[in-house]
Design an enzyme around this catalytic site. Structure first.
Site, PDB file in Angstrom:
ATOM      1  N   CYS A  98      39.570  48.834  34.929  1.00  0.00           N
ATOM      2  CA  CYS A  98      38.727  48.815  36.120  1.00  0.00           C
ATOM      3  C   CYS A  98      38.376  50.255  36.475  1.00  0.00           C
ATOM      4  CB  CYS A  98      39.503  48.159  37.265  1.00  0.00           C
ATOM      5  SG  CYS A  98      38.583  48.080  38.809  1.00  0.00           S
ATOM      6  N   HIS A 140      36.851  38.959  37.130  1.00  0.00           N
ATOM      7  CA  HIS A 140      37.337  40.275  37.574  1.00  0.00           C
ATOM      8  C   HIS A 140      36.450  40.823  38.699  1.00  0.00           C
ATOM      9  CE1 HIS A 140      38.959  44.484  36.731  1.00  0.00           C
ATOM     10  NE2 HIS A 140      37.879  44.720  37.459  1.00  0.00           N
ATOM     11  N   GLU A 141      35.141  40.771  38.511  1.00  0.00           N
ATOM     12  CA  GLU A 141      34.235  41.336  39.522  1.00  0.00           C
ATOM     13  C   GLU A 141      34.267  40.521  40.817  1.00  0.00           C
ATOM     14  OE1 GLU A 141      33.273  44.234  39.122  1.00  0.00           O
ATOM     15  OE2 GLU A 141      33.619  44.340  36.975  1.00  0.00           O
ATOM     16  N   HIS A 144      36.991  41.402  43.223  1.00  0.00           N
ATOM     17  CA  HIS A 144      36.757  42.569  44.083  1.00  0.00           C
ATOM     18  C   HIS A 144      36.189  42.157  45.443  1.00  0.00           C
ATOM     19  CE1 HIS A 144      37.674  46.054  41.597  1.00  0.00           C
ATOM     20  NE2 HIS A 144      36.972  45.575  40.580  1.00  0.00           N
TER      21      HIS A 144
HETATM   22 ZN    ZN Z   1      37.228  46.298  38.659  1.00  0.00          ZN
END
Ligand code: ZN
Length: 166
Positions: A98, A140-141, A144
């Site tokens: 990341c 993953h995004e 966030h």
């Molecule tokens: Zn990330």
């Protein structure tokens, strides 16, 4: 259009739950362009989420088409506004990195395939089926946007986190 500075852990914005984008938000297109510019400037990383550039709104860009792992199976550049995963199937563990956690990588378990709905850059509703590396990148995004980093997803901080070689 601008390359923006990436917020680095433990910046508190990375722990926030981001707000939905309102239909009359006229700043979203510029935000999307900044996300794309920042992703490409970072050696064409596979994705960036808005809070990583300091804007806590539910917007991410993902593009795995330039990466070795995602080249064969992808939707090209995805710009996702108010994305939501509506189905998850299977299981896949990959080593993730990341831009906001530059010194470490980690082994993370995620769904192997997902169905995700979102509004695209033109405001049109999209529903896509993503699998393998692209599905992992999207998950993953989207994490966030809920204030979650891959560090929050590893089973063991002792055995599943790795320091990057300089
Ligand atoms: Zn990330």
């Amino acid at each position: 259009m601008a390359v923006r500075e990436i917020r680095i852990y433990p910046d508190p914005i990375l722990k926030e739950v981001c707000a939905e984008v309102e239909a009359d938000d006229h700043e979203v297109d510029a935000l999307i362009q900044d996300l794309v510019d920042t992703m490409i400037d970072a050696g064409h990383s596979v994705g960036v989420a808005a809070p990583q550039i300091g804007v806590c709104k539910r917007v991410v860009v993902v593009d795995v088409s330039n990466s070795k792992l995602g080249r064969e199976n992808n939707h090209g550049l995805l710009t996702m506004v108010n994305p939501e995963i509506i189905r998850r199937e299977g299981n896949k563990t990959m080593r993730e990195g990341c831009m906001s956690v530059p010194d470490y990588t980690g082994n993370v378990d995620r769904a192997e395939s997902i169905v995700v709905q979102f509004n695209d850059r033109d405001g049109n509703r999209q529903v896509i089926n993503a699998s393998d590396f692209e599905a992992v990148a999207i998950q993953h995004e989207l994490d966030h946007l809920d204030g979650l980093l891959f560090l929050d997803r590893v089973s063991s901080l002792k055995t599943d986190i790795f320091r990057r070689k300089k």
